[in-house]
Write an enzyme that holds these catalytic residues in place. Sequence first.
Site, PDB file in Angstrom:
ATOM      1  N   CYS A   1       0.672  -1.244   0.087  1.00  4.49           N
ATOM      2  CA  CYS A   1      -0.266   0.341   0.323  1.00  4.49           C
ATOM      3  C   CYS A   1       0.689   1.289  -0.209  1.00  4.49           C
ATOM      4  O   CYS A   1       1.333   1.535   0.850  1.00  4.49           O
ATOM      5  CB  CYS A   1      -0.823   0.220   1.264  1.00  4.49           C
ATOM      6  SG  CYS A   1      -2.046   1.363   1.618  1.00  4.49           S
TER       7      CYS A   1
ATOM      8  N   CYS B   1      -0.095   3.634   2.887  1.00  5.63           N
ATOM      9  CA  CYS B   1       1.052   3.634   3.596  1.00  5.63           C
ATOM     10  C   CYS B   1       1.896   3.710   3.858  1.00  5.63           C
ATOM     11  O   CYS B   1       2.440   4.191   4.809  1.00  5.63           O
ATOM     12  CB  CYS B   1       0.442   1.859   3.836  1.00  5.63           C
ATOM     13  SG  CYS B   1      -0.742   1.320   4.146  1.00  5.63           S
TER      14      CYS B   1
END
Length: 179
Positions: free
Chosen positions: A101, A104
């Site tokens: 991600c 993230c």
Amino acid sequence: MKTLKKKLILLFVIMMTIALSCGNSNIPHTESIVSEDAEAGNYDLLKNPIAPERIPEDLSGNVIVLSEKEFAERITALDNPKGFQYLGQTPCIVDLYASWCKPCGYLSQLLNELAPEYKGKVIFYKVDIDKAKEIAFAFNVKSIPMLLYFKPHGSISSTVGYLNREELKKAINDYLLTP
């Protein structure tokens, strides 16, 4: 011509799936997590210990990566009949993330920068939800990055999506450092 069109459509679908997979929105969503909303099931690894041993808190100002077992030992058991109860004495943030991600990763960099600034006041933890499915299930993770804010003897709060430096500092102050 037909195969090129099919390949382009397939490529478009794959790109859209990847783009939407993190579920990131520019507007952080905030909610309080209520223990009745999450059902952890019977996971032996994350059972609530009868008399938990206190693990010394790491106040070094580093971001600490936790396994599921370490989460249950340092943060909270997932099947406690009394709900999620933070085991620590120092407020903490738990970053629920995945290695694939992109938002993230950006948030992770920011947490690494802020952790030394809050040394001794807030502990920063990370949990990879791909390796900790029970935790993701218990906290009803539908989108990442997701931050959980644990305050000793207090409620649990969360934010979903990327937060910039100012938003994150405000969340830390509002959820963890304000009495």
